[in-house]
Design an enzyme around this catalytic site. Structure first.
Site, PDB file in Angstrom:
ATOM      1  N   HIS A 225       0.874  -1.180   0.000  1.00 51.52           N
ATOM      2  CA  HIS A 225       0.000   0.000   0.000  1.00 51.52           C
ATOM      3  C   HIS A 225       0.909   1.227   0.000  1.00 51.52           C
ATOM      4  O   HIS A 225       1.688   1.427  -0.926  1.00 51.52           O
ATOM      5  CB  HIS A 225      -0.930  -0.094   1.225  1.00 51.52           C
ATOM      6  CG  HIS A 225      -2.055   0.889   1.269  1.00 51.52           C
ATOM      7  ND1 HIS A 225      -2.386   1.721   0.223  1.00 51.52           N
ATOM      8  CD2 HIS A 225      -2.946   1.188   2.266  1.00 51.52           C
ATOM      9  CE1 HIS A 225      -3.418   2.468   0.570  1.00 51.52           C
ATOM     10  NE2 HIS A 225      -3.781   2.170   1.810  1.00 51.52           N
ATOM     11  N   HIS A 266      -1.808  -2.221  -9.932  1.00 53.40           N
ATOM     12  CA  HIS A 266      -2.787  -1.657  -9.009  1.00 53.40           C
ATOM     13  C   HIS A 266      -3.994  -2.572  -8.941  1.00 53.40           C
ATOM     14  O   HIS A 266      -4.368  -3.187  -9.948  1.00 53.40           O
ATOM     15  CB  HIS A 266      -3.220  -0.261  -9.494  1.00 53.40           C
ATOM     16  CG  HIS A 266      -3.876   0.532  -8.424  1.00 53.40           C
ATOM     17  ND1 HIS A 266      -5.212   0.420  -8.138  1.00 53.40           N
ATOM     18  CD2 HIS A 266      -3.369   1.417  -7.541  1.00 53.40           C
ATOM     19  CE1 HIS A 266      -5.498   1.217  -7.127  1.00 53.40           C
ATOM     20  NE2 HIS A 266      -4.399   1.837  -6.744  1.00 53.40           N
ATOM     21  N   ASP A 323       2.807   5.632  -6.632  1.00 50.90           N
ATOM     22  CA  ASP A 323       4.088   5.610  -5.919  1.00 50.90           C
ATOM     23  C   ASP A 323       5.300   5.645  -6.838  1.00 50.90           C
ATOM     24  O   ASP A 323       6.410   5.916  -6.380  1.00 50.90           O
ATOM     25  CB  ASP A 323       4.168   4.335  -5.057  1.00 50.90           C
ATOM     26  CG  ASP A 323       3.134   4.353  -3.957  1.00 50.90           C
ATOM     27  OD1 ASP A 323       3.043   5.368  -3.257  1.00 50.90           O
ATOM     28  OD2 ASP A 323       2.391   3.373  -3.814  1.00 50.90           O
TER      29      ASP A 323
HETATM   30  N1  COA Z   1       5.536  -6.327 -10.870  1.00 50.77           N
HETATM   31  C1  COA Z   1       5.532  -7.546 -11.425  1.00 50.77           C
HETATM   32  N2  COA Z   1       4.475  -8.344 -11.461  1.00 50.77           N
HETATM   33  C2  COA Z   1       3.351  -7.894 -10.900  1.00 50.77           C
HETATM   34  C3  COA Z   1       3.272  -6.630 -10.306  1.00 50.77           C
HETATM   35  C4  COA Z   1       4.427  -5.830 -10.301  1.00 50.77           C
HETATM   36  N3  COA Z   1       4.439  -4.632  -9.729  1.00 50.77           N
HETATM   37  N4  COA Z   1       2.028  -6.424  -9.821  1.00 50.77           N
HETATM   38  C5  COA Z   1       1.343  -7.541 -10.104  1.00 50.77           C
HETATM   39  N5  COA Z   1       2.143  -8.430 -10.748  1.00 50.77           N
HETATM   40  C6  COA Z   1       1.781  -9.768 -11.223  1.00 50.77           C
HETATM   41  C7  COA Z   1       1.801 -10.756 -10.057  1.00 50.77           C
HETATM   42  O1  COA Z   1       3.077 -11.308  -9.870  1.00 50.77           O
HETATM   43  C8  COA Z   1       0.780 -11.756 -10.501  1.00 50.77           C
HETATM   44  O2  COA Z   1       1.384 -12.604 -11.443  1.00 50.77           O
HETATM   45  P1  COA Z   1       0.966 -14.174 -11.546  1.00 50.77           P
HETATM   46  O3  COA Z   1      -0.512 -14.158 -11.844  1.00 50.77           O
HETATM   47  O4  COA Z   1       1.806 -14.685 -12.656  1.00 50.77           O
HETATM   48  O5  COA Z   1       1.276 -14.755 -10.199  1.00 50.77           O
HETATM   49  C9  COA Z   1      -0.256 -10.916 -11.260  1.00 50.77           C
HETATM   50  O6  COA Z   1       0.433  -9.742 -11.688  1.00 50.77           O
HETATM   51  C10 COA Z   1      -1.434 -10.510 -10.392  1.00 50.77           C
HETATM   52  O7  COA Z   1      -0.909 -10.043  -9.131  1.00 50.77           O
HETATM   53  P2  COA Z   1      -1.863  -9.685  -7.909  1.00 50.77           P
HETATM   54  O8  COA Z   1      -1.044  -9.340  -6.728  1.00 50.77           O
HETATM   55  O9  COA Z   1      -2.865 -10.772  -7.745  1.00 50.77           O
HETATM   56  O10 COA Z   1      -2.601  -8.453  -8.521  1.00 50.77           O
HETATM   57  P3  COA Z   1      -3.251  -7.278  -7.758  1.00 50.77           P
HETATM   58  O11 COA Z   1      -4.119  -6.563  -8.722  1.00 50.77           O
HETATM   59  O12 COA Z   1      -3.865  -7.764  -6.521  1.00 50.77           O
HETATM   60  O13 COA Z   1      -1.975  -6.390  -7.407  1.00 50.77           O
HETATM   61  C11 COA Z   1      -0.725  -4.805  -6.244  1.00 50.77           C
HETATM   62  C12 COA Z   1      -2.053  -5.113  -6.919  1.00 50.77           C
HETATM   63  C13 COA Z   1      -0.648  -3.300  -6.044  1.00 50.77           C
HETATM   64  C14 COA Z   1      -0.684  -5.511  -4.883  1.00 50.77           C
HETATM   65  C15 COA Z   1       0.445  -5.309  -7.114  1.00 50.77           C
HETATM   66  O14 COA Z   1       0.364  -4.775  -8.406  1.00 50.77           O
HETATM   67  C16 COA Z   1       1.811  -5.013  -6.499  1.00 50.77           C
HETATM   68  O15 COA Z   1       2.279  -5.772  -5.648  1.00 50.77           O
HETATM   69  N6  COA Z   1       2.470  -3.907  -6.947  1.00 50.77           N
HETATM   70  C17 COA Z   1       3.734  -3.519  -6.382  1.00 50.77           C
HETATM   71  C18 COA Z   1       3.515  -2.808  -5.046  1.00 50.77           C
HETATM   72  C19 COA Z   1       2.951  -1.405  -5.233  1.00 50.77           C
HETATM   73  O16 COA Z   1       3.410  -0.659  -6.071  1.00 50.77           O
HETATM   74  N7  COA Z   1       1.949  -1.090  -4.406  1.00 50.77           N
HETATM   75  C20 COA Z   1       1.343   0.243  -4.403  1.00 50.77           C
HETATM   76  C21 COA Z   1      -0.071   0.156  -4.888  1.00 50.77           C
HETATM   77  S1  COA Z   1      -0.748   1.786  -5.036  1.00 50.77           S
END
Ligand code: COA
Length: 402
Positions: A225, A266, A323
């Protein structure tokens, strides 16, 4: 023997609407963010953080008189009570700024004369006090941990300019203060994100506003987050320290090891976060002004390489979030990495308070309800649902969970 019940489950509540809200709206497919009917681009261009906070609290943009009065009230509220500063001076200087901030929130509660007055006017006053004081706590902790004096507010400066002054002890120029102001506008609200939901969930028990805000600060601290901006900066600094020149190969290697690119992806946006577009411009503007273009340029290089590598893997929806470029902006403004999530909190406090008020009075959803989801019990301890209690002397070590 009792039977276990299997329930409908949604991991992480994705796609589940748990309440109505009139505060903000996101269209994740088109990259749209709206606060109380106004597009984020419009507010970033034309509004100020105090005006945006007023909009979030009172549902409408203020008249000039209302804004002047609101700004004066913010200025009047931003001095921290002595006992809060004295208490902070005794904390371990190694404390993470987000822990210090979370610990300060109940102290601010103790100083609030209307803490248990649950009328709307009293909660609006609490929202104003919190909005004034959270940045003051962040600035104070940053100075205390360095052994520096806590600075009094400078009433000639804007809310954002004063935050920079109280943090660094240097009066910022108007352009720098405005960049800070825009950052505060951009982070002020974002519908039912994890920290806002934490705030709303806590006050749904009828706990007071400060209890909700303390929970929000805790939720924001996680790297999935608000903690992501600090991780982005770490990533950029490592790239420089390790003298990485082939960014594409670095990204590929990271993805192959199943590591994430911080600041990308996201839960709701499936295209570039509209706030990231504005922050990218601000990062280049500041980079140009200060001769520190290296940070936005490096971020852009990671963006291009990540987009190419991710789309080669069929993932076109993982794009820069708020971010990604805010890390460069905050770094150029002089904030160390571990203070970056606190800046997020200094802005999001406005959204949290607006949501807490909406939750308390059921503004958008009728009668407020206590959040009480369910979980499916999957415990399996003795081959049946309920085990027989074994006295201590007859027990054998069952081993700790792996
Ligand atoms: N880099 C690489 N791969 C990513 C990624 C990233 N930043 N974000 C998601 N993915 C991939 C995951 O590895 C997953 O791959 P898989 O299906 O092969 O296992 C797939 O995309 C889905 O990931 P998931 O965590 O289920 O998606 P989400 O929509 O719930 O993710 C976040 C949202 C924000 C948690 C995720 O994008 C993330 O961890 N981002 C980095 C942290 C960040 O910047 N957070 C700030 C958010 S405002």
């Amino acid at each position: 023997m009792t039977e276990r019940t299997v329930r409908t489950k949604n991991i992480g509540l994705r796609g589940i609407a748990v309440a109505d809200t009139k505060i903000s709206y996101i269209d994740g497919e088109r990259g749209v963010l709206i606060y109380r009917g106004y597009r984020i681009e419009d507010l970033a261009e034309n509004s100020t953080f105090p005006e945006t906070a007023y909009l979030l609290f009172y549902e409408n943009l203020p008249t000039p008189e209302q804004l002047t009065a609101f700004e004066a009230d913010l200025r009047a509220a931003r001095t921290l009570p002595d006992f809060v500063v004295e208490s902070m001076q005794r904390w371990p200087r190694s404390a993470h700024p987000m822990d210090a901030l979370q610990a300060a929130v109940p102290l601010l509660a103790m100083a609030d004369p209307e803490l248990f007055d649950e009328s709307r006017p009293a909660n609006l006053k609490k929202a104003l006090r919190l909005t004034a004081r959270i940045p003051a706590v962040v600035a104070a902790w940053h100075r205390i941990r360095q052994g520096l004096d806590v600075l009094p507010p400078n009433d000639t400066l804007t809310h954002a300019g004063n935050f920079l002054w109280q943090t660094f002890g240097v009066v910022p120029d108007a352009e720098t203060a405005r960049v800070m102001d825009i950052c505060l506008i951009l982070h002020a609200d974002h519908t039912f994100n994890a920290s806002t939901f934490a705030c709303r969930e806590v006050v749904s028990t009828r706990a007071h506003m400060y209890a909700g805000v303390a929970a929000g600060v805790g939720a924001l601290s996680g790297e999935l987050h608000g903690g992501a901006n600090a991780r982005v900066m770490e990533m950029l600094q490592n790239l420089v320290e390790d003298r990485v020149t082939d960014i594409q190969a670095w990204v590929r290697d990271r993805l192959e090891r199943k590591e994430r690119i911080m600041g990308m992806g996201h839960a709701v946006y499936k295209t570039m976060d509209p706030r990231a577009k504005i922050l990218k411009k601000l990062a280049f503007q500041l980079g140009e002004k200060t001769g520190l273009r290296i940070w936005p340029e490096l971020t852009e290089a990671v963006e291009k390489a990540a987009m190419a590598e991710l789309s080669a893997r069929g993932k076109t929806d993982i794009q820069p979030n708020v971010d990604f470029y805010s890390a460069s902006v905050y770094h150029i403004l002089g904030f160390p990495g571990d203070l970056m999530t606190c800046i997020f909190a200094a802005s999001r406090i406005a959204g949290w308070c607006a949501h807490i008020i909406e939750e308390k009075y059921g503004d958008a959803q009728g009668k407020p309800a206590l959040y009480r989801p369910q979980a499916e019990y999957v415990g399996d301890y003795c081959g049946k649902l309920d085990c027989e209690y074994i006295p201590p002397e007859k027990r054998r070590d069952a081993g700790a969970p792996a």
